[in-house]
Design a protein around this motif. Structure first.
Motif, PDB file in Angstrom:
ATOM      1  N   ARG A  47      -3.230  16.032  -4.303  1.00 23.08           N
ATOM      2  CA  ARG A  47      -3.398  17.323  -3.639  1.00 23.08           C
ATOM      3  C   ARG A  47      -2.040  17.902  -3.285  1.00 23.08           C
ATOM      4  NH1 ARG A  47      -6.819  14.939   1.109  1.00 23.08           N
ATOM      5  NH2 ARG A  47      -8.044  14.835  -0.735  1.00 23.08           N
ATOM      6  N   ALA A  48      -2.047  19.094  -2.744  1.00 21.77           N
ATOM      7  CA  ALA A  48      -0.799  19.799  -2.441  1.00 21.77           C
ATOM      8  C   ALA A  48      -0.160  19.312  -1.146  1.00 21.77           C
ATOM      9  CB  ALA A  48      -1.065  21.304  -2.357  1.00 21.77           C
ATOM     10  N   ARG A  49      -0.956  18.769  -0.235  1.00 22.52           N
ATOM     11  CA  ARG A  49      -0.420  18.333   1.076  1.00 22.52           C
ATOM     12  C   ARG A  49      -1.225  17.139   1.568  1.00 22.52           C
ATOM     13  NH1 ARG A  49       2.540  19.284   5.367  1.00 22.52           N
ATOM     14  NH2 ARG A  49       1.786  19.537   7.472  1.00 22.52           N
ATOM     15  N   VAL A  50      -0.550  16.202   2.212  1.00 29.11           N
ATOM     16  CA  VAL A  50      -1.208  15.048   2.818  1.00 29.11           C
ATOM     17  C   VAL A  50      -1.073  15.210   4.329  1.00 29.11           C
ATOM     18  CG1 VAL A  50      -1.275  12.537   3.012  1.00 29.11           C
ATOM     19  CG2 VAL A  50      -0.653  13.597   0.822  1.00 29.11           C
ATOM     20  N   SER A  51      -2.203  15.200   5.028  1.00 28.21           N
ATOM     21  CA  SER A  51      -2.216  15.456   6.461  1.00 28.21           C
ATOM     22  C   SER A  51      -1.971  14.180   7.274  1.00 28.21           C
ATOM     23  CB  SER A  51      -3.562  16.053   6.879  1.00 28.21           C
ATOM     24  OG  SER A  51      -4.571  15.052   6.819  1.00 28.21           O
ATOM     25  N   THR A  52      -1.595  14.369   8.525  1.00 26.80           N
ATOM     26  CA  THR A  52      -1.422  13.247   9.445  1.00 26.80           C
ATOM     27  C   THR A  52      -2.750  12.521   9.647  1.00 26.80           C
ATOM     28  OG1 THR A  52       0.430  14.307  10.559  1.00 26.80           O
ATOM     29  CG2 THR A  52      -0.699  12.585  11.781  1.00 26.80           C
ATOM     30  N   ALA A  77       2.724  15.619   5.944  1.00 26.61           N
ATOM     31  CA  ALA A  77       2.925  16.089   7.321  1.00 26.61           C
ATOM     32  C   ALA A  77       3.994  15.239   8.004  1.00 26.61           C
ATOM     33  CB  ALA A  77       1.614  16.018   8.087  1.00 26.61           C
ATOM     34  N   ALA A  78       4.877  15.895   8.756  1.00 26.38           N
ATOM     35  CA  ALA A  78       6.027  15.218   9.364  1.00 26.38           C
ATOM     36  C   ALA A  78       5.610  14.026  10.222  1.00 26.38           C
ATOM     37  CB  ALA A  78       6.845  16.214  10.187  1.00 26.38           C
ATOM     38  N   ASN A  79       4.581  14.192  11.063  1.00 26.63           N
ATOM     39  CA  ASN A  79       4.129  13.070  11.899  1.00 26.63           C
ATOM     40  C   ASN A  79       3.545  11.948  11.041  1.00 26.63           C
ATOM     41  OD1 ASN A  79       4.942  14.139  14.330  1.00 26.63           O
ATOM     42  ND2 ASN A  79       2.957  15.072  14.769  1.00 26.63           N
ATOM     43  N   GLY A  80       2.833  12.306   9.987  1.00 25.34           N
ATOM     44  CA  GLY A  80       2.282  11.320   9.076  1.00 25.34           C
ATOM     45  C   GLY A  80       3.388  10.541   8.381  1.00 25.34           C
ATOM     46  N   ARG A  81       4.412  11.230   7.956  1.00 25.18           N
ATOM     47  CA  ARG A  81       5.558  10.582   7.297  1.00 25.18           C
ATOM     48  C   ARG A  81       6.227   9.592   8.250  1.00 25.18           C
ATOM     49  NH1 ARG A  81       8.452  11.994   2.762  1.00 25.18           N
ATOM     50  NH2 ARG A  81       7.397  14.010   2.675  1.00 25.18           N
ATOM     51  N   ARG A  82       6.423  10.008   9.492  1.00 25.25           N
ATOM     52  CA  ARG A  82       7.033   9.119  10.496  1.00 25.25           C
ATOM     53  C   ARG A  82       6.178   7.868  10.713  1.00 25.25           C
ATOM     54  NH1 ARG A  82       9.032  13.945  12.601  1.00 25.25           N
ATOM     55  NH2 ARG A  82       7.233  14.407  13.894  1.00 25.25           N
ATOM     56  N   LYS A  83       4.875   8.070  10.791  1.00 22.85           N
ATOM     57  CA  LYS A  83       3.975   6.948  10.995  1.00 22.85           C
ATOM     58  C   LYS A  83       4.015   5.976   9.825  1.00 22.85           C
ATOM     59  CE  LYS A  83       0.849   9.327  14.138  1.00 22.85           C
ATOM     60  NZ  LYS A  83      -0.527   9.751  14.402  1.00 22.85           N
ATOM     61  N   LEU A  84       4.051   6.511   8.600  1.00 21.75           N
ATOM     62  CA  LEU A  84       4.145   5.644   7.417  1.00 21.75           C
ATOM     63  C   LEU A  84       5.435   4.829   7.434  1.00 21.75           C
ATOM     64  CD1 LEU A  84       2.914   7.994   4.542  1.00 21.75           C
ATOM     65  CD2 LEU A  84       1.849   5.835   5.262  1.00 21.75           C
TER      66      LEU A  84
END
Length: 127
Positions: free
Chosen positions: A82-87, A115-122
């Protein structure tokens, strides 16, 4: 998926229906893990979530593939076409893999728009 299929050609052949393309991309991702020159030496076996013998729930928890890695550990893989992965999607995946048998986690996506928060969590989870 034939071994002669290049990753680019496999991605181009995905179903134009976005819902079906997501499932098709899971198959492409499994093929890639088995055949990529770097990954194939780390991978013993790849299962679709629905086929993994250790699955304890039929519910879709955000885990799409399970990989047995060369050291015997298990990697949970979330696959997103998809175009974007959400938190929220990241949260669901991390929750599903916490405290279980998984020693590694991976997100395979057709986008770098996470999503920035999702990236941080990963990153904090080592995925």
């Amino acid at each position: 998926m034939p071994n002669s299929c290049s990753l680019a050609r496999c991605l181009a052949a995905l179903d134009p229906n976005s819902s079906r393309a997501g499932f098709d991309f899971e198959t492409v991702a499994a093929w890639w893990l088995r055949n990529d020159p770097v990954w194939k030496s780390r991978v013993r076996k790849v299962w679709m979530w629905k086929d993994w013998p250790g699955r304890t729930s039929a519910q879709d928890l955000g885990i799409d593939l399970v990989v047995e890695v060369a050291d015997g550990g298990l990697m949970a893989v979330q696959v997103k076409h998809r175009a974007r992965v959400s938190t929220a999607e990241i949260d669901s995946f991390l929750a599903a893999t916490a405290g279980g048998p998984f020693t590694e986690r991976m997100l395979l996506a057709t986008t770098d728009d996470i999503a920035a928060n999702g990236r941080r969590k990963l990153l904090a989870a080592g995925a």
